[in-house]
Design a protein around this motif. Structure first.
Motif, PDB file in Angstrom:
ATOM      1  N   PRO A 172      20.190  26.180 -15.378  1.00  0.00           N
ATOM      2  CA  PRO A 172      19.049  25.264 -15.543  1.00  0.00           C
ATOM      3  C   PRO A 172      19.230  24.249 -16.677  1.00  0.00           C
ATOM      4  O   PRO A 172      18.607  23.191 -16.665  1.00  0.00           O
ATOM      5  CB  PRO A 172      17.873  26.206 -15.821  1.00  0.00           C
ATOM      6  N   SER A 173      20.096  24.551 -17.638  1.00  0.00           N
ATOM      7  CA  SER A 173      20.319  23.601 -18.733  1.00  0.00           C
ATOM      8  C   SER A 173      20.979  22.310 -18.232  1.00  0.00           C
ATOM      9  O   SER A 173      20.846  21.255 -18.853  1.00  0.00           O
ATOM     10  CB  SER A 173      21.198  24.236 -19.816  1.00  0.00           C
ATOM     11  N   LEU A 174      21.677  22.399 -17.093  1.00  0.00           N
ATOM     12  CA  LEU A 174      22.305  21.208 -16.521  1.00  0.00           C
ATOM     13  C   LEU A 174      21.289  20.292 -15.843  1.00  0.00           C
ATOM     14  O   LEU A 174      21.548  19.094 -15.680  1.00  0.00           O
ATOM     15  CB  LEU A 174      23.365  21.611 -15.485  1.00  0.00           C
ATOM     16  N   ALA A 175      20.157  20.849 -15.444  1.00  0.00           N
ATOM     17  CA  ALA A 175      19.180  20.077 -14.670  1.00  0.00           C
ATOM     18  C   ALA A 175      18.668  18.870 -15.454  1.00  0.00           C
ATOM     19  O   ALA A 175      18.545  17.775 -14.903  1.00  0.00           O
ATOM     20  CB  ALA A 175      18.019  20.970 -14.249  1.00  0.00           C
ATOM     21  N   PHE A 176      18.364  19.058 -16.731  1.00  0.00           N
ATOM     22  CA  PHE A 176      17.836  17.953 -17.534  1.00  0.00           C
ATOM     23  C   PHE A 176      18.847  16.823 -17.661  1.00  0.00           C
ATOM     24  O   PHE A 176      18.484  15.643 -17.665  1.00  0.00           O
ATOM     25  CB  PHE A 176      17.442  18.451 -18.924  1.00  0.00           C
ATOM     26  N   LEU A 177      20.131  17.167 -17.758  1.00  0.00           N
ATOM     27  CA  LEU A 177      21.159  16.152 -17.981  1.00  0.00           C
ATOM     28  C   LEU A 177      21.713  15.542 -16.703  1.00  0.00           C
ATOM     29  O   LEU A 177      22.145  14.389 -16.705  1.00  0.00           O
ATOM     30  CB  LEU A 177      22.323  16.763 -18.790  1.00  0.00           C
ATOM     31  N   PHE A 178      21.691  16.297 -15.601  1.00  0.00           N
ATOM     32  CA  PHE A 178      22.408  15.816 -14.417  1.00  0.00           C
ATOM     33  C   PHE A 178      21.652  15.887 -13.094  1.00  0.00           C
ATOM     34  O   PHE A 178      22.155  15.349 -12.100  1.00  0.00           O
ATOM     35  CB  PHE A 178      23.719  16.603 -14.256  1.00  0.00           C
ATOM     36  N   ALA A 179      20.489  16.507 -13.048  1.00  0.00           N
ATOM     37  CA  ALA A 179      19.839  16.735 -11.751  1.00  0.00           C
ATOM     38  C   ALA A 179      19.603  15.435 -10.981  1.00  0.00           C
ATOM     39  O   ALA A 179      20.059  15.274  -9.842  1.00  0.00           O
ATOM     40  CB  ALA A 179      18.521  17.479 -11.942  1.00  0.00           C
ATOM     41  N   GLY A 180      18.898  14.494 -11.579  1.00  0.00           N
ATOM     42  CA  GLY A 180      18.573  13.249 -10.886  1.00  0.00           C
ATOM     43  C   GLY A 180      19.786  12.436 -10.512  1.00  0.00           C
ATOM     44  O   GLY A 180      19.944  12.021  -9.354  1.00  0.00           O
ATOM     45  N   SER A 181      20.690  12.213 -11.463  1.00  0.00           N
ATOM     46  CA  SER A 181      21.869  11.379 -11.209  1.00  0.00           C
ATOM     47  C   SER A 181      22.822  12.048 -10.228  1.00  0.00           C
ATOM     48  O   SER A 181      23.421  11.373  -9.383  1.00  0.00           O
ATOM     49  CB  SER A 181      22.595  11.055 -12.520  1.00  0.00           C
ATOM     50  N   ALA A 182      22.962  13.378 -10.300  1.00  0.00           N
ATOM     51  CA  ALA A 182      23.852  14.089  -9.374  1.00  0.00           C
ATOM     52  C   ALA A 182      23.305  14.044  -7.947  1.00  0.00           C
ATOM     53  O   ALA A 182      24.058  13.794  -6.994  1.00  0.00           O
ATOM     54  CB  ALA A 182      24.034  15.538  -9.827  1.00  0.00           C
TER      55      ALA A 182
END
Length: 204
Positions: A172-182
């Protein structure tokens, strides 16, 4: 050794770009008060990703994002009105299905088909918005038609986004940094293939 260092630097550069783009998307969504900010912010994110996929990655990220955000603010929010209305209809359909008998019947089928097609159609909406220079009504029509004639691309989008969702759920820590752009990159990449195939067919 030099080649390895260059590759590592390039990978880290793109990781930073994706994280920066995701943060911009979140910040500008809140800048517009969420309701008015989400659609222009998402449009700006898809515009940048489309540029990257077309080999245009040298422009300043913040400047390009802000320029697209301002340019498409009202047009993207017109699209947002349509999406909001569609989501209300979907929610009402789901609510209605909840009160129908649990056994599958002919009452369920048209509603389930409508809900499924609506969600699949939304995958193509933002890519079509930034790719085609059309009014909102024509963008909606193009997105729906492309969704219908490219079932393989639609299936690939579902599989890829499902995999990304599992990864974000596990980390879940990746979601803030990459969710939208990924998610936007995956969708835009596959949609561009569909758009290119459609253009080739039209040319032929």
């Amino acid at each position: 050794m030099e080649r390895i260092s260059s590759s590592i630097y390039l990978i880290l550069e793109w990781i930073t770009r994706f994280a920066y783009l995701n943060v911009l998307w979140i910040l500008f969504t809140f800048t517009g008060g969420i309701i008015l900010g989400f659609f222009p912010s998402t449009t700006a994110m898809f515009t940048i990703i489309r540029n990257w996929l077309r080999g245009e990655s040298d422009a300043a990220l913040l400047g390009t994002f802000w320029s697209s955000y301002k340019k498409e603010f009202w047009k993207s929010n017109k699209l947002g009105i349509f999406v909001a209305m569609l989501m209300v209809i979907i929610i009402l359909d789901i609510w209605y299905l909840h009160f129908l008998p649990p056994v599958l019947s002919w009452f369920h089928i048209p509603l389930l088909v409508f809900i499924l097609f609506s969600f699949l159609f939304l995958f193509y909406l933002f890519p079509a918005f930034v790719h085609f220079d059309l009014n909102v009504r024509s963008i909606i029509k193009h997105a729906f038609l492309i969704m219908l004639i490219h079932p393989l691309h639609t299936l690939m989008i579902i599989i890829c986004l499902a995999c990304l969702t599992l990864i974000m759920y596990a980390l879940p820590s990746l979601a803030f940094l990459f969710a939208g752009s990924a998610f936007a990159f995956t969708t835009m990449w596959l949609c561009l293939h569909a758009f290119t195939g459609m253009n080739k067919k039209n040319s032929a």
